[in-house]
Structures are given as structure tokens and as C-alpha cells.
Write a protein that holds these residues in place. Structure first.
Motif, PDB file in Angstrom:
ATOM      1  N   GLU A  19       0.821  -1.204   0.000  1.00 41.31           N
ATOM      2  CA  GLU A  19       0.000   0.000   0.000  1.00 41.31           C
ATOM      3  C   GLU A  19       0.860   1.261   0.000  1.00 41.31           C
ATOM      4  O   GLU A  19       0.500   2.271  -0.610  1.00 41.31           O
ATOM      5  CB  GLU A  19      -0.941   0.014   1.200  1.00 41.31           C
ATOM      6  N   THR A  22       1.766   2.830  -3.532  1.00 37.46           N
ATOM      7  CA  THR A  22       0.643   3.146  -4.420  1.00 37.46           C
ATOM      8  C   THR A  22       1.068   4.009  -5.598  1.00 37.46           C
ATOM      9  O   THR A  22       0.677   3.751  -6.751  1.00 37.46           O
ATOM     10  CB  THR A  22      -0.482   3.854  -3.630  1.00 37.46           C
ATOM     11  N   ILE A  25       2.968   1.918  -8.110  1.00 41.46           N
ATOM     12  CA  ILE A  25       2.035   1.046  -8.835  1.00 41.46           C
ATOM     13  C   ILE A  25       1.310   1.840  -9.914  1.00 41.46           C
ATOM     14  O   ILE A  25       1.157   1.380 -11.058  1.00 41.46           O
ATOM     15  CB  ILE A  25       1.047   0.398  -7.854  1.00 41.46           C
ATOM     16  N   ASN A 204      -1.950  -7.518  -9.352  1.00 40.35           N
ATOM     17  CA  ASN A 204      -3.377  -7.258  -9.481  1.00 40.35           C
ATOM     18  C   ASN A 204      -3.728  -5.808  -9.200  1.00 40.35           C
ATOM     19  O   ASN A 204      -4.687  -5.274  -9.771  1.00 40.35           O
ATOM     20  CB  ASN A 204      -4.176  -8.211  -8.590  1.00 40.35           C
ATOM     21  N   CYS A 205      -2.962  -5.144  -8.341  1.00 46.31           N
ATOM     22  CA  CYS A 205      -3.143  -3.697  -8.168  1.00 46.31           C
ATOM     23  C   CYS A 205      -2.808  -2.974  -9.468  1.00 46.31           C
ATOM     24  O   CYS A 205      -3.537  -2.057  -9.885  1.00 46.31           O
ATOM     25  CB  CYS A 205      -2.256  -3.185  -7.031  1.00 46.31           C
ATOM     26  N   GLU A 209      -5.456  -0.671 -11.760  1.00 50.41           N
ATOM     27  CA  GLU A 209      -5.155   0.708 -12.155  1.00 50.41           C
ATOM     28  C   GLU A 209      -5.093   0.827 -13.671  1.00 50.41           C
ATOM     29  O   GLU A 209      -5.531   1.821 -14.259  1.00 50.41           O
ATOM     30  CB  GLU A 209      -3.835   1.159 -11.537  1.00 50.41           C
TER      31      GLU A 209
END
Length: 275
Positions: A19, A22, A25, A204-205, A209
Motif C-alpha cells: 500500500e 501506491t 504502482i 493485481n493492483c 489501475e
């Protein structure tokens, strides 16, 4: 605390690490969206068990075309363990210099492409050479490593360089040194690795996005979806559309590869003639 609870707790810590990345990512997703919107492909590569993250990205439910999964069975086929096609050979081959250029010789790369290279240690030769070769072709490289493990690992390359040295962006699975996260009383070696959990969450993040960016750009992806979610007819249409789109994108990687032929030189002008 029982061992199941310990593993779950440590997995939650992996999520916290992810996290905190972020923005990284989202940057990876932005680069990948530019590649896909240009009609090109995001190259995916991982040797050994890093292959799991390649297959997690595409093709599977909740995924979409735009990715070129480069999976070499000689580096990632673990089922037999010993004997022919055994694990010893795979572990040897992933540190053989010169294999990466033979793999990439199969593709006509473009600086519109991008790449995701997965390696927990970031220290094996083939993934490092893949990243190096991609960068030489102007391809943006995103590396997915386990930072703590990579920092404590020694590169197999004579110059000591690691995957992170040839990456435009580096992401961390959050897994610890040695990967295994659980210490069992009476056992002197830890068990239960964490890089697969962290790696699957990261990819998967990125996928989520990326789907948002493609949709906002007016090119919503054809997502492989279950019939009990979208209905049988639409599920079939999505599958066929996604696979066909993959084929069309892949064709561009082969059409002008290597030594030109009359087929590649006149691909758009060939007119069938009666014999």
C-alpha cells in the motif's frame, strides 16, 4: 499465537508494504497503458517460481489482453523435480549468460513496449539480462523484487549488478530475507514463503489501475469474465474477443522480426496470384 495466525499477520504486513507503494504502482500502470493504447504489448518475464506472477497477470479471469507472457519451460517447469527436465537443470539454466538474448531474438521490440520482470532475489543472470536488453531497446522496465531479500543476496553476474540496476521502476513484494516467513518450534529453517502473496497483490493492483486508465482513455478492455457474472453469451464473446486481440497484438511482434523476407517487406501489398 498459532502458526496460521502468524502467517496471516505477516501477510497483512506485506499488504502494508504494498500500500505504501501506491504511487509506484500507478506509475507502472501509466507506462503499461501507453504501451497497450499504442497497440503494442507489455512483456512479462519471470524464471523459476516468478512464473506464477506472469500467469497471474494474463491470461486468467479478471485479466485482459495487452501482455506478452514470456514463459520458458526450461526455466520454470518444476513438476518433475528430479530426472529429465528437473529442478537442478532449471536452476542452472537461469544463471547461464547469453540465454536472454536468444529468447528475445524471437521478438521485434519497439520503444513503445514496456516490460515487467519478476525476480524475488533480483540476482539471477537471465532476468537481469532480460531487463538489460529491454532497456537497450528503449523499453521501459518495471522490476518486481523482494527488496529485503535482494539487498542481502549476491548477484550471479561477474559485475555484481542486479535486476534493480536495469529497472526504470522497482517494486517490492515485502517478503523477508529468504522469503519464508514462519519459524516452527524445533525446526531450524523457516517455512511458508511470502513473495507469491505479495507479488500477486502487486500485479493485481497494477491490473486494476491499468483497467481504469484504459477505460478512461475510451478503450475499455475485454476482460475474461465468468458466465455466472456476465452471462454465458457475453462470457464467450469476451473470451473470444480477448484472445483474438492478443493474437493481433502478438502478430506485430513477429511480423518484422529479424532478417527481412518478401513476406515482411510486402506484408500490406501482397496480392494472391493464381498458379
Amino acid at each position: 499465537m498459532n502458526l496460521t495466525a502468524q502467517y496471516i499477520q505477516k501477510s497483512r504486513a506485506l499488504l502494508d508494504t504494498i500500500e505504501a507503494q501506491t504511487e509506484t504502482i500507478q506509475q507502472a500502470a501509466t507506462w503499461f497503458s501507453r504501451t497497450i493504447l499504442a497497440g503494442r504489448m507489455v512483456h512479462l518475464f519471470g524464471s523459476g517460481h516468478s512464473r506464477i506472477m506472469v500467469e497471474e497477470m494474463w491470461p486468467r479471469y479478471g485479466s485482459f489482453a495487452g501482455f506478452n507472457p514470456i514463459v520458458e519451460l526450461s526455466l520454470s517447469f518444476h513438476n518433475l523435480v528430479v530426472g529429465a527436465n528437473g529442478q537442478r537443470q532449471a536452476m542452472f539454466l537461469e544463471n547461464v549468460p547469453g540465454l536472454a538474448p536468444r529468447i528475445l531474438r524471437n521478438y521485434d521490440l519497439s520503444n513503445l513496449d514496456s516490460a515487467l520482470i519478476i525476480s524475488s532475489s533480483g540476482c539471477n543472470v537471465v532476468p537481469i539480462e532480460m531487463a538489460e536488453l529491454f532497456q537497450q531497446q528503449g523499453v521501459k522496465v518495471v522490476a518486481l523484487i523482494s527488496k529485503q531479500h535482494a539487498d542481502k543476496s549476491t548477484s550471479k553476474r561477474p559485475d555484481g549488478k542486479k535486476l534493480s540496476d536495469f529497472a526504470d521502476l522497482v517494486m517490492d513484494t515485502g517478503a523477508p530475507v529468504g522469503d519464508a516467513m514462519i519459524t516452527v518450534p524445533g525446526l531450524d529453517t523457516p517455512v511458508a514463503p511470502g513473495s507469491t502473496v505479495g507479488g500477486a497483490v502487486v500485479v493485481n493492483c497494477i491490473k486494476a489501475e491499468l483497467a481504469r486508465l484504459l477505460t478512461e482513455a475510451g478503450q475499455p478492455p475485454n476482460v475474461l469474465s465468468a458466465a455466472n457474472v456476465v452471462g454465458s453469451e457475453r462470457a464467450v464473446t469476451l473470451f473470444e474477443s480477448a484472445y483474438d486481440e492478443h493474437a493481433h497484438r502478438l502478430a506485430k511482434l513477429y511480423q518484422n522480426v529479424g532478417i527481412p523476407s518478401y513476406v515482411s517487406e510486402q506484408a500490406d501489398t501482397l496480392i494472391p496470384q493464381r498458379l
